[in-house]
Design a protein around this motif. Structure first.
Motif, PDB file in Angstrom:
ATOM      1  N   GLY A  69     -23.500   9.765  11.297  1.00 38.61           N
ATOM      2  CA  GLY A  69     -24.171   9.462  12.541  1.00 38.61           C
ATOM      3  C   GLY A  69     -23.884   8.036  12.975  1.00 38.61           C
ATOM      4  N   PHE A  70     -23.887   7.819  14.281  1.00 40.70           N
ATOM      5  CA  PHE A  70     -23.645   6.505  14.854  1.00 40.70           C
ATOM      6  C   PHE A  70     -24.237   6.473  16.252  1.00 40.70           C
ATOM      7  CE2 PHE A  70     -20.273   9.213  16.240  1.00 40.70           C
ATOM      8  CZ  PHE A  70     -19.913   8.778  17.504  1.00 40.70           C
ATOM      9  N   ILE A  71     -24.283   5.295  16.850  1.00 37.66           N
ATOM     10  CA  ILE A  71     -24.774   5.174  18.224  1.00 37.66           C
ATOM     11  C   ILE A  71     -23.608   4.862  19.140  1.00 37.66           C
ATOM     12  CG2 ILE A  71     -26.184   3.797  19.802  1.00 37.66           C
ATOM     13  CD1 ILE A  71     -28.286   3.608  17.673  1.00 37.66           C
ATOM     14  N   ASP A  72     -23.537   5.601  20.239  1.00 41.24           N
ATOM     15  CA  ASP A  72     -22.509   5.400  21.259  1.00 41.24           C
ATOM     16  C   ASP A  72     -23.202   5.301  22.611  1.00 41.24           C
ATOM     17  OD1 ASP A  72     -19.981   5.277  22.511  1.00 41.24           O
ATOM     18  OD2 ASP A  72     -19.948   7.460  22.761  1.00 41.24           O
TER      19      ASP A  72
ATOM     20  N   LEU B  81     -27.592   8.618  20.013  1.00 46.01           N
ATOM     21  CA  LEU B  81     -27.319   8.943  18.621  1.00 46.01           C
ATOM     22  C   LEU B  81     -26.344  10.118  18.588  1.00 46.01           C
ATOM     23  CD1 LEU B  81     -28.020   8.270  15.678  1.00 46.01           C
ATOM     24  CD2 LEU B  81     -29.891   9.926  15.851  1.00 46.01           C
ATOM     25  N   LYS B  82     -25.212   9.905  17.939  1.00 45.36           N
ATOM     26  CA  LYS B  82     -24.156  10.917  17.882  1.00 45.36           C
ATOM     27  C   LYS B  82     -23.885  11.305  16.437  1.00 45.36           C
ATOM     28  CE  LYS B  82     -22.294  10.662  22.193  1.00 45.36           C
ATOM     29  NZ  LYS B  82     -21.635  11.701  22.927  1.00 45.36           N
ATOM     30  N   LEU B  83     -23.287  12.467  16.279  1.00 47.77           N
ATOM     31  CA  LEU B  83     -22.888  12.956  14.966  1.00 47.77           C
ATOM     32  C   LEU B  83     -21.393  13.240  15.010  1.00 47.77           C
ATOM     33  CD1 LEU B  83     -24.124  13.699  12.220  1.00 47.77           C
ATOM     34  CD2 LEU B  83     -24.314  16.038  13.041  1.00 47.77           C
ATOM     35  N   HIS B  84     -20.661  12.582  14.119  1.00 49.47           N
ATOM     36  CA  HIS B  84     -19.219  12.818  13.970  1.00 49.47           C
ATOM     37  C   HIS B  84     -19.065  13.863  12.878  1.00 49.47           C
ATOM     38  CE1 HIS B  84     -15.227  12.159  12.214  1.00 49.47           C
ATOM     39  NE2 HIS B  84     -14.887  11.823  13.437  1.00 49.47           N
ATOM     40  N   ARG B  85     -18.368  14.924  13.181  1.00 51.86           N
ATOM     41  CA  ARG B  85     -18.193  16.012  12.208  1.00 51.86           C
ATOM     42  C   ARG B  85     -16.830  15.911  11.536  1.00 51.86           C
ATOM     43  NH1 ARG B  85     -20.996  21.053  15.380  1.00 51.86           N
ATOM     44  NH2 ARG B  85     -23.064  20.095  15.471  1.00 51.86           N
ATOM     45  N   SER B  86     -16.677  16.608  10.435  1.00 50.36           N
ATOM     46  CA  SER B  86     -15.446  16.525   9.641  1.00 50.36           C
ATOM     47  C   SER B  86     -14.218  17.020  10.390  1.00 50.36           C
ATOM     48  CB  SER B  86     -15.604  17.280   8.323  1.00 50.36           C
ATOM     49  OG  SER B  86     -15.954  18.625   8.556  1.00 50.36           O
TER      50      SER B  86
ATOM     51  N   THR C 155     -14.770  16.176  15.777  1.00 51.27           N
ATOM     52  CA  THR C 155     -15.550  16.272  17.010  1.00 51.27           C
ATOM     53  C   THR C 155     -16.801  15.415  16.905  1.00 51.27           C
ATOM     54  OG1 THR C 155     -16.734  18.244  16.231  1.00 51.27           O
ATOM     55  CG2 THR C 155     -14.721  18.607  17.528  1.00 51.27           C
ATOM     56  N   GLU C 156     -17.309  15.011  18.061  1.00 51.92           N
ATOM     57  CA  GLU C 156     -18.536  14.224  18.127  1.00 51.92           C
ATOM     58  C   GLU C 156     -19.499  14.892  19.083  1.00 51.92           C
ATOM     59  OE1 GLU C 156     -17.154  10.328  19.215  1.00 51.92           O
ATOM     60  OE2 GLU C 156     -16.359   9.977  17.196  1.00 51.92           O
ATOM     61  N   HIS C 157     -20.760  14.939  18.680  1.00 52.52           N
ATOM     62  CA  HIS C 157     -21.794  15.617  19.456  1.00 52.52           C
ATOM     63  C   HIS C 157     -23.052  14.771  19.465  1.00 52.52           C
ATOM     64  CE1 HIS C 157     -19.403  19.323  19.256  1.00 52.52           C
ATOM     65  NE2 HIS C 157     -19.142  18.955  18.016  1.00 52.52           N
ATOM     66  N   ASN C 158     -23.884  14.968  20.474  1.00 54.55           N
ATOM     67  CA  ASN C 158     -25.207  14.354  20.440  1.00 54.55           C
ATOM     68  C   ASN C 158     -25.931  14.924  19.230  1.00 54.55           C
ATOM     69  OD1 ASN C 158     -24.574  13.113  22.837  1.00 54.55           O
ATOM     70  ND2 ASN C 158     -25.878  14.405  24.084  1.00 54.55           N
ATOM     71  N   TRP C 159     -26.575  14.064  18.467  1.00 57.50           N
ATOM     72  CA  TRP C 159     -27.274  14.489  17.266  1.00 57.50           C
ATOM     73  C   TRP C 159     -28.655  14.976  17.668  1.00 57.50           C
ATOM     74  CZ3 TRP C 159     -27.437  11.046  12.263  1.00 57.50           C
ATOM     75  CH2 TRP C 159     -28.082  11.727  11.240  1.00 57.50           C
ATOM     76  N   ILE C 160     -28.892  16.249  17.518  1.00 53.01           N
ATOM     77  CA  ILE C 160     -30.218  16.826  17.744  1.00 53.01           C
ATOM     78  C   ILE C 160     -30.933  16.738  16.403  1.00 53.01           C
ATOM     79  CG2 ILE C 160     -31.522  18.867  18.405  1.00 53.01           C
ATOM     80  CD1 ILE C 160     -29.021  19.658  20.099  1.00 53.01           C
ATOM     81  N   VAL C 161     -31.797  15.761  16.279  1.00 52.38           N
ATOM     82  CA  VAL C 161     -32.465  15.463  15.018  1.00 52.38           C
ATOM     83  C   VAL C 161     -33.441  16.586  14.668  1.00 52.38           C
ATOM     84  CG1 VAL C 161     -33.942  13.802  13.842  1.00 52.38           C
ATOM     85  CG2 VAL C 161     -32.215  12.998  15.468  1.00 52.38           C
ATOM     86  N   SER C 162     -33.337  17.078  13.447  1.00 52.49           N
ATOM     87  CA  SER C 162     -34.211  18.162  12.982  1.00 52.49           C
ATOM     88  C   SER C 162     -35.385  17.589  12.195  1.00 52.49           C
ATOM     89  CB  SER C 162     -33.417  19.115  12.080  1.00 52.49           C
ATOM     90  OG  SER C 162     -33.131  18.481  10.845  1.00 52.49           O
ATOM     91  N   ASP C 163     -36.366  18.437  11.926  1.00 58.87           N
ATOM     92  CA  ASP C 163     -37.482  18.040  11.072  1.00 58.87           C
ATOM     93  C   ASP C 163     -36.963  17.620   9.697  1.00 58.87           C
ATOM     94  OD1 ASP C 163     -39.213  18.686  13.117  1.00 58.87           O
ATOM     95  OD2 ASP C 163     -39.842  20.591  12.236  1.00 58.87           O
TER      96      ASP C 163
END
Length: 72
Positions: A38-41, A45-50, A53-61
């Motif tokens: 995860g990083f901030i762009d 808050l974004k999630l870089h996947r293996s 690809t990069e996606h907005n990080w939908i934070v889970s419980d």
């Protein structure tokens, strides 16, 4: 607490977010893959996947209560 990998400090999601706010990258030991992080762009808050690809990080419980984050 420290992980067994490189003596990195294991922390909560809230603690890890402080590192992200300072420009760091975070990953979760549960994911088992440091190419996922995860990083901030532009304030998001974004999630870089293996797969690169990069996606907005939908934070889970599970993320919020997680205690196995490390700063890369």
């Amino acid at each position: 607490m420290f992980s067994s990998q490189n003596n990195r400090r294991v922390m909560s999601f809230g603690e890890a977010l402080i590192g992200v706010a300072k420009g760091g990258l975070i990953t979760k030991l549960e994911w088992g893959d440091e190419t996922i992080y995860g990083f901030i762009d532009n304030g998001i808050l974004k999630l870089h996947r293996s797969d690169g690809t990069e996606h907005n990080w939908i934070v889970s419980d599970g993320d919020i209560v997680g205690e196995d984050f490390i700063i890369l």
